[in-house]
Design a protein around this motif. Structure first.
Motif, short mmCIF file in Angstrom:
data_model
loop_
_atom_site.label_atom_id
_atom_site.label_comp_id
_atom_site.label_asym_id
_atom_site.label_seq_id
_atom_site.Cartn_x
_atom_site.Cartn_y
_atom_site.Cartn_z
N ASP A 107 -1.09 7.88 5.84
CA ASP A 107 -2.55 9.32 5.76
C ASP A 107 -3.37 9.17 6.54
O ASP A 107 -4.54 9.77 6.65
N ARG A 108 -2.78 7.99 7.52
CA ARG A 108 -3.71 7.54 8.63
C ARG A 108 -3.51 7.36 9.39
O ARG A 108 -2.52 7.77 10.41
N TRP A 146 3.22 4.46 0.52
CA TRP A 146 2.20 5.59 1.67
C TRP A 146 1.31 5.88 2.03
O TRP A 146 1.42 6.94 2.76
N THR A 147 0.13 4.73 1.44
CA THR A 147 -1.17 5.61 2.05
C THR A 147 -0.99 5.30 3.52
O THR A 147 -2.06 6.07 3.97
N ALA A 148 -0.65 4.14 4.16
CA ALA A 148 -0.63 4.65 5.56
C ALA A 148 -0.18 5.75 6.56
O ALA A 148 -0.87 5.54 6.89
N GLY A 206 -5.66 2.51 -8.72
CA GLY A 206 -6.50 3.77 -8.18
C GLY A 206 -7.26 4.68 -9.68
O GLY A 206 -6.48 4.29 -10.61
N GLN A 213 5.10 -0.58 5.46
CA GLN A 213 5.02 -0.11 3.87
C GLN A 213 6.59 0.36 3.80
O GLN A 213 6.51 0.20 2.44
N ASP A 267 -4.74 1.30 -2.49
CA ASP A 267 -5.24 1.64 -1.09
C ASP A 267 -5.79 1.29 -0.74
O ASP A 267 -7.35 0.53 -1.26
N THR A 269 0.66 2.82 -8.95
CA THR A 269 -0.02 3.11 -7.79
C THR A 269 -1.94 2.82 -8.47
O THR A 269 -1.16 3.43 -9.92
N SER A 280 1.53 -1.00 -0.13
CA SER A 280 0.27 0.21 -0.08
C SER A 280 0.99 1.09 -0.05
O SER A 280 0.55 2.11 0.00
N SER A 311 -9.74 1.32 -0.35
CA SER A 311 -10.55 1.86 -2.05
C SER A 311 -9.46 1.49 -2.28
O SER A 311 -8.83 1.46 -3.74
N VAL A 315 0.72 -0.81 -6.01
CA VAL A 315 0.25 0.04 -4.42
C VAL A 315 -1.05 -0.03 -4.46
O VAL A 315 -2.13 0.34 -5.86
#
Length: 195
Positions: free
Chosen positions: A117-118, A113-115, A188, A128, A155, A186, A111, A158, A153
């Motif tokens: 942002d959480r 670098w999306t983690a 998406g 990750q 997310d 990525t 995933s 989604s 990658v």
């Protein structure tokens, strides 16, 4: 990709099935192993079954969200290592065999670098982020032996369909992607994107 062989490790049965089905339809001999499989044994079994190993597809999950402040250090570290170590061990076991292929492919599913942002995701981001670094450094180290290393990658908030993941894996394993090395692709429909 006919007459090539692949090892797929993914805890998501739908994704594993889609990837295996797509590669099989393209003439690849596929061995699917669960995330709990011993890395050395999984590689040895795949080579024994197919006579070679040209492709490794390895999914890397992430720890559940948890606050960083007040976290038990031993638990935090154990969560990170439990998710990262199997990918490292499997890549290490497969590398010598992939180097003997004239078109070795190593594809991580992660995933990116999306983690980061959480909230409460320091352990997930550590896993990750390390996977990104592993992708980049293995691409450098294995590239001279005609082994490409890349990461797909997605997310988790989604996720793309298993069929989309399978199509992207197929591309990265194809001859057409022989010059795609050390990249994070990525999946998406746009929105905030990171490298």
């Amino acid at each position: 990709m006919a007459d090539r062989s692949a090892l797929v490790r993914c805890d998501d049965a739908e994704v594993a099935g889609a990837v295996a089905g797509r590669l099989t339809a393209e003439g690849v001999r596929v061995t699917v192993v669960p995330g709990t499989a011993a890395p050395d044994g999984a590689v040895a079994d795949a080579v024994e079954e197919s006579g070679a190993l040209d492709v490794l597809v390895c999914a890397v999950g992430q720890p559940a969200p948890a606050p960083f402040v007040g976290a038990d250090p031993a638990r935090w570290s154990a969560d990170v290592m439990a998710h990262l170590t199997p990918a490292f061990a499997l890549a290490r076991a497969a590398a010598p065999v992939l180097r003997r292929s004239d078109a070795g492919r190593l594809v991580f599913l992660g995933s990116g670098w999306t983690a980061a942002d959480r909230p409460h995701a320091t352990a997930a981001a550590a896993v990750q982020g390390a996977l990104v670094a592993l992708t980049k450094t293995l691409a450098r180290d294995l590239g001279p032996d005609a082994v490409t290393v890349n990461e797909l990658v997605a997310d988790p908030a989604s996720p793309p369909s298993p069929e989309v993941v399978a199509a992207a894996v197929s591309y990265l394993c194809s001859d057409a992607a022989g010059a795609v090395v050390g990249q994070l692709l990525t999946l998406g429909r746009g929105g905030p994107l990171r490298p």
